[in-house]
Write an enzyme that holds these catalytic residues in place. Structure first.
Site, mmCIF file in Angstrom:
data_model
loop_
_atom_site.group_PDB
_atom_site.id
_atom_site.type_symbol
_atom_site.label_atom_id
_atom_site.label_comp_id
_atom_site.label_asym_id
_atom_site.label_seq_id
_atom_site.Cartn_x
_atom_site.Cartn_y
_atom_site.Cartn_z
ATOM 1 N N GLU A 162 0.781 -1.080 0.006
ATOM 2 C CA GLU A 162 -0.107 -0.042 -0.061
ATOM 3 C C GLU A 162 0.690 1.267 0.033
ATOM 4 O O GLU A 162 0.538 2.402 -0.457
ATOM 5 C CB GLU A 162 -0.931 -0.155 1.184
ATOM 6 C CG GLU A 162 -2.093 -0.850 1.009
ATOM 7 C CD GLU A 162 -1.457 -2.457 1.601
ATOM 8 O OE1 GLU A 162 -2.462 -3.331 0.914
ATOM 9 O OE2 GLU A 162 -0.676 -2.741 2.143
ATOM 10 N N HIS A 194 -10.989 -6.597 8.322
ATOM 11 C CA HIS A 194 -11.321 -6.330 6.794
ATOM 12 C C HIS A 194 -12.702 -5.784 6.753
ATOM 13 O O HIS A 194 -13.257 -5.707 5.733
ATOM 14 C CB HIS A 194 -11.220 -7.628 6.238
ATOM 15 C CG HIS A 194 -9.651 -8.059 6.061
ATOM 16 N ND1 HIS A 194 -9.123 -8.739 7.089
ATOM 17 C CD2 HIS A 194 -9.000 -8.089 4.776
ATOM 18 C CE1 HIS A 194 -8.054 -9.223 6.416
ATOM 19 N NE2 HIS A 194 -7.748 -8.801 5.078
#
Length: 330
Positions: free
Chosen positions: A60, A129
């Site tokens: 990321e 998540h």
């Protein structure tokens, strides 16, 4: 008129921006050949090729570092972070670099960057998540924060986000990807900072965002049909910029207010809305602002536990009836 899912609208919205402007390109993990982990970017690689649709390593920090550099040179990247939870991995780049560069360069460097991410619960993916994190980015000066609740909003808000000179975090709700809507015109622009009245009412206003706006709308229909309660539903669409005028108008009309948010209770965006309403609309209130939130706990993955943690349509109905002191018939 075409019927589009929220998922299809994401891909179409990106494609339309890329067709109009050669400076726009798309990047992220598994976004090309795989079409995205949620299949929201299917077809983009076939149309635009690997030069403009870039599959990236599982990093990321690398994705947003490269996207920021590209934006600084005048390109307009759309960068995907697969799950909103993973923003934590690259939060320094977002909060200390992307958000502050325009200010620290005295306006000499713009960062026209859209960060797309899948937000929220409902899929039983567990605590790492499933978080709803739009309040994180709302707290950082220099970021714009968008959370569409329908396919039409995806199309219109993505177009505005790509054209904006500032960085935008675009929160797509995972539980809405399968939602369908009739779309008359796909080439639309919805200005950032323009809330949407999803359901007209006069007794109480329910203020929501993303999935919670849709659940508030369903609750409003039940309240009208079963209890003759006229509930207005205001979908904020964007937290930054915030449509304070629409909020004030609905409070003036209704007097009673409930915010419905998927964030954990502590420091959720509803707390800021409540503060603003108290500051600007105190005399128009018929009672304190009520907040419906997720409890301040990590989101569980077990089906029944997650379902009982995220605010439901039934909870919105029950809370509204309690607030208005309306008793349900047994």
């Amino acid at each position: 008129m075409a019927q589009l899912t929220y998922r299809e609208s994401v891909s179409l919205a990106i494609a339309q921006s890329m067709r109009k402007d050669p400076k726009v390109f798309f990047m992220g993990e598994d976004v090309g050949a795989a079409g995205g982990v949620f299949k929201a970017t299917v077809g983009l690689l076939d149309e635009f090729g690997p030069e403009r649709v870039k599959d990236c390593p599982i990093s990321e920090q690398a994705i947003l570092g490269a996207a920021m550099g590209a934006a600084m040179t005048g390109l307009k990247p759309i960068a995907e972070i697969m799950f909103a939870d993973f923003l934590a991995v690259c939060w320094d780049i977002i909060a200390n670099q992307i958000a502050k560069t325009r200010y620290m360069s005295d306006g000499q460097i713009n960062i026209p960057l859209v960060i797309r991410t899948a937000n929220g619960g409902g899929s039983k993916f567990g605590a790492q998540h499933s978080q709803s994190l739009e309040n994180w980015s709302m707290a950082i000066p220099g970021l714009k924060v968008v959370a569409p609740s329908s396919p039409i909003d995806v199309l219109g808000l993505m177009a505005s986000s790509v054209q904006d000179p500032d960085p935008v975090i675009f929160y797509e709700h995972k539980s809405l990807y399968a939602m369908k809507e009739e779309v008359e015109n796909t080439d639309i622009i919805i200005p950032l900072g323009q809330a949407n009245i999803m359901h007209e009412g006069s007794d109480i206003v329910l203020i929501g965002l993303g999935l919670m706006a849709q659940r508030a709308k369903k609750a409003a229909v039940i309240l009208k049909e079963q209890f003759n309660v006229s509930a207005s539903v205001l979908d904020l669409r964007t937290l930054v910029p915030l449509d304070l005028q629409s909020i004030k108008r609905e409070v003036l009309k209704c007097g009673h207010v409930i915010t419905v948010e998927e964030n954990p209770r502590l420091c959720g965006w509803g707390a800021e809305i409540s503060s603003l309403i108290t500051e600007y609309c105190f005399d128009q209130l018929k009672g304190p602002v009520t907040r419906i939130t997720t409890p301040h706990i990590p989101l569980p993955s077990a089906d029944i536990l997650e379902d009982n943690t995220i605010p439901s349509v039934d909870l919105i109905v029950e809370t509204t009836l309690t607030k208005l002191e309306i008793k349900k018939e047994k």
